[in-house]
Every structure is written in C-alpha cells, then in structure tokens.
Design a protein around this motif. Structure first.
Motif, PDB file in Angstrom:
ATOM      1  N   PHE A 168       0.837  -1.211   0.000  1.00  0.00           N
ATOM      2  CA  PHE A 168       0.000   0.000   0.000  1.00  0.00           C
ATOM      3  C   PHE A 168       0.874   1.265   0.000  1.00  0.00           C
ATOM      4  N   CYS A 169       1.894   1.268   0.848  1.00  0.00           N
ATOM      5  CA  CYS A 169       2.740   2.456   1.010  1.00  0.00           C
ATOM      6  C   CYS A 169       3.643   2.690  -0.203  1.00  0.00           C
ATOM      7  N   ALA A 170       3.735   1.677  -1.076  1.00  0.00           N
ATOM      8  CA  ALA A 170       4.591   1.790  -2.254  1.00  0.00           C
ATOM      9  C   ALA A 170       3.842   2.399  -3.431  1.00  0.00           C
ATOM     10  N   LEU A 171       2.523   2.436  -3.326  1.00  0.00           N
ATOM     11  CA  LEU A 171       1.700   2.965  -4.416  1.00  0.00           C
ATOM     12  C   LEU A 171       1.640   4.484  -4.343  1.00  0.00           C
ATOM     13  N   ALA A 172       1.459   5.131  -5.492  1.00  0.00           N
ATOM     14  CA  ALA A 172       1.217   6.571  -5.479  1.00  0.00           C
ATOM     15  C   ALA A 172      -0.024   6.813  -4.624  1.00  0.00           C
ATOM     16  N   PRO A 173       0.019   7.764  -3.693  1.00  0.00           N
ATOM     17  CA  PRO A 173      -1.126   7.968  -2.790  1.00  0.00           C
ATOM     18  C   PRO A 173      -2.461   8.155  -3.498  1.00  0.00           C
ATOM     19  N   VAL A 174      -2.433   8.644  -4.712  1.00  0.00           N
ATOM     20  CA  VAL A 174      -3.676   8.841  -5.464  1.00  0.00           C
ATOM     21  C   VAL A 174      -4.388   7.506  -5.746  1.00  0.00           C
ATOM     22  N   MET A 175      -3.668   6.401  -5.605  1.00  0.00           N
ATOM     23  CA  MET A 175      -4.243   5.075  -5.879  1.00  0.00           C
ATOM     24  C   MET A 175      -4.901   4.440  -4.651  1.00  0.00           C
ATOM     25  N   ARG A 176      -4.882   5.116  -3.528  1.00  0.00           N
ATOM     26  CA  ARG A 176      -5.293   4.452  -2.285  1.00  0.00           C
ATOM     27  C   ARG A 176      -6.766   4.030  -2.246  1.00  0.00           C
ATOM     28  N   GLN A 177      -7.625   4.926  -2.717  1.00  0.00           N
ATOM     29  CA  GLN A 177      -9.044   4.541  -2.687  1.00  0.00           C
ATOM     30  C   GLN A 177      -9.290   3.366  -3.638  1.00  0.00           C
ATOM     31  N   GLN A 178      -8.579   3.403  -4.758  1.00  0.00           N
ATOM     32  CA  GLN A 178      -8.730   2.318  -5.742  1.00  0.00           C
ATOM     33  C   GLN A 178      -8.204   0.994  -5.165  1.00  0.00           C
ATOM     34  N   TYR A 179      -7.161   1.095  -4.365  1.00  0.00           N
ATOM     35  CA  TYR A 179      -6.626  -0.099  -3.687  1.00  0.00           C
ATOM     36  C   TYR A 179      -7.734  -0.720  -2.835  1.00  0.00           C
ATOM     37  N   ALA A 180      -8.418   0.106  -2.057  1.00  0.00           N
ATOM     38  CA  ALA A 180      -9.485  -0.412  -1.183  1.00  0.00           C
ATOM     39  C   ALA A 180     -10.633  -0.988  -2.012  1.00  0.00           C
ATOM     40  N   PHE A 181     -11.007  -0.283  -3.086  1.00  0.00           N
ATOM     41  CA  PHE A 181     -12.086  -0.795  -3.955  1.00  0.00           C
ATOM     42  C   PHE A 181     -11.691  -2.141  -4.535  1.00  0.00           C
ATOM     43  N   HIS A 182     -10.448  -2.226  -5.007  1.00  0.00           N
ATOM     44  CA  HIS A 182     -10.022  -3.468  -5.667  1.00  0.00           C
ATOM     45  C   HIS A 182      -9.931  -4.610  -4.654  1.00  0.00           C
ATOM     46  N   MET A 183      -9.489  -4.299  -3.440  1.00  0.00           N
ATOM     47  CA  MET A 183      -9.483  -5.328  -2.392  1.00  0.00           C
ATOM     48  C   MET A 183     -10.915  -5.827  -2.182  1.00  0.00           C
ATOM     49  N   GLY A 184     -11.856  -4.902  -2.228  1.00  0.00           N
ATOM     50  CA  GLY A 184     -13.263  -5.271  -2.068  1.00  0.00           C
ATOM     51  C   GLY A 184     -13.725  -6.235  -3.150  1.00  0.00           C
ATOM     52  N   LYS A 185     -13.117  -6.134  -4.320  1.00  0.00           N
ATOM     53  CA  LYS A 185     -13.522  -7.019  -5.429  1.00  0.00           C
ATOM     54  C   LYS A 185     -12.901  -8.398  -5.289  1.00  0.00           C
ATOM     55  N   ILE A 186     -11.660  -8.481  -4.830  1.00  0.00           N
ATOM     56  CA  ILE A 186     -10.963  -9.780  -4.859  1.00  0.00           C
ATOM     57  C   ILE A 186     -11.072 -10.554  -3.538  1.00  0.00           C
ATOM     58  N   ILE A 187     -11.579  -9.913  -2.500  1.00  0.00           N
ATOM     59  CA  ILE A 187     -11.731 -10.629  -1.225  1.00  0.00           C
ATOM     60  C   ILE A 187     -13.164 -11.152  -1.122  1.00  0.00           C
ATOM     61  N   LYS A 188     -13.265 -12.428  -0.781  1.00  0.00           N
ATOM     62  CA  LYS A 188     -14.589 -13.064  -0.681  1.00  0.00           C
ATOM     63  C   LYS A 188     -15.381 -12.460   0.485  1.00  0.00           C
ATOM     64  N   PRO A 189     -16.695 -12.535   0.456  1.00  0.00           N
ATOM     65  CA  PRO A 189     -17.484 -12.069   1.600  1.00  0.00           C
ATOM     66  C   PRO A 189     -16.990 -12.738   2.878  1.00  0.00           C
TER      67      PRO A 189
END
Ligand SMILES: C[S@@+](CC[C@H](N)C(=O)[O-])C[C@H]1O[C@@H](n2cnc3c(N)ncnc32)[C@H](O)[C@@H]1O
Length: 195
Positions: free
Chosen positions: A110-131
């Motif tokens: 997470f800390c290695a990504l450009a900070p502008v990508m942070r919300q997208q990181y959370a959204f994408h985690m939401g897609k790939i993590i099972k309920p």
C-alpha cells in the motif's frame, strides 16, 4: 514520478530495496501462527521477495499466491523456494488482477503505491476478497508527504478508504514491529462485509 513496472524492476536491479526486511516480519508471522485453516486461499500482492509466502508454504498452507508487477523478485523467490507451484507465482498489476481470496496480506505494498491510488486499492481489495474474507497487515503511521515511497498516512485517512465494504476489526499501533519500524506502523484487520 511513475511507479510502474520499469521503476520497480530498476529498483531491484540496482539493489535499491531498503524495504526488504530479509525475513517475514513479526506482526505478520504472529498473525499467521494463529490461523488453523490451512485451506485458505491467500494472496500476497506486491510481494517482493515473498517471505510471507515462503513461511506460509513451510507451515503447510498450499493455496498461497504471490503477485508482483516486476518479474525480478519472483525469479529470486522461485530460486529460494523451489517447491512453490509456479502457477501460484503471478507477475502482473494488482489493479488488473481478477481472482477471489479468503485472505490478502498487506506488507509494504500500500505504502509503495502513489497515494492517489489508495481509494482504488481499497475498492479493488473489495472485489478480490470473498465475503467475510480478510485483508490483514501493516500500514505506516507517519505523516504523508510528497517523499516516498514509502508514503505515510494516518489511521483516520486509512479508515476513510475502507468505510465502504469492510468492517475494521482492529487498526492499532503494532506492539511487535520489527525494530526499524517500531512506533511507525499500524496492524490492521479489515473484514469484507457479507453482501
Ligand atoms: C516496497 S516493495 C515491498 C515488497 C514486499 N512486500 C516487501 O515487504 O518486501 C513494493 C512491491 O510492490 C510491487 N508493486 C508495485 N506496484 C505494483 C502493482 N501495481 N501491482 C503489483 N505489484 C506492484 C513492486 O514491484 C514491489 O515489489
């Protein structure tokens, strides 16, 4: 600055890998040590040398996947852990990765990504993590500036990214950080909501 595949590959090729702890870090190891279900499907994104995957594999977890945008650390990993299934070594961009996991481990990705990508990181985690699946790991706890990677941040900022789709079980100052990171990181468990 573009933190793309070329940037990371050059960091590996020039040996500028100050983030590399050389081993699994204590907070992650202690978390893994209390997991009993060896069948969990686990992803380590931005895995670098993949010490967490090596440890998981040695403990009998077989559904472990490592993902990195640069091939360099994956080549080093497969030499170090020759028994690890090649089809579970994934070279690609996390944001284009499409699969489902019970557990994703966050260790200085997470800390290695450009900070502008942070919300997208959370959204994408939401897609790939099972309920009811989990995102577990460490986030730096020092002020966010233009200096980085690693880019810092705060608990309030991080909570904001995960307020949709996740429930935060814990996000607190880690008590068992490795020495250079003591007092500078938060251990967190974000549980994906059941839709
Ligand atoms: C700071 S390093 C951390 C590596 C490892 N997790 C560790 O703690 O040693 C960040 C890693 O994320 C990888 N990376 C950066 N952007 C990525 C992306 N979009 N998708 C997948 N991997 C990425 C880099 O190649 C690098 O290996």
């Amino acid at each position: 600055m573009n933190f793309d595949q070329k940037y990371w590959t050059e960091r590996y090729q020039s040996g500028q890998t100050g983030w590399d702890a050389g081993t699994i870090t204590t907070p992650i190891k202690e978390y893994i040590d209390q997991i009993s279900d060896r069948e969990l499907r686990i992803l380590i994104p931005g895995c670098g040398m993949g010490y967490e995957a090596e440890y998981l594999f040695a403990q009998g977890f077989r559904n472990v996947f490592v993902l990195d945008i640069s091939e360099e650390p994956l080549i080093a990993f497969s030499k170090r852990v020759p028994g690890f299934p090649v089809e579970q070594l994934l070279c690609g961009d996390f944001f284009e990765h499409d699969a489902q996991y019970d557990l994703v481990i966050e260790q200085t990705f997470f800390c290695a990504l450009a900070p502008v990508m942070r919300q997208q990181y959370a959204f994408h985690m939401g897609k790939i993590i099972k309920p009811a699946g989990k995102l577990v790991g460490l986030l730096f706890d020092f002020p966010l500036t233009t200096e980085g990677p690693p880019f810092g941040g705060s608990k309030d900022e991080y909570l904001h990214y995960f307020c949709n789709g996740f429930e935060i079980d814990i996000m607190d100052r880690a008590y068992n950080s490795i020495k250079p990171r003591q007092g500078r990181e938060l251990f967190f468990i974000a549980k994906k909501n059941i839709e």
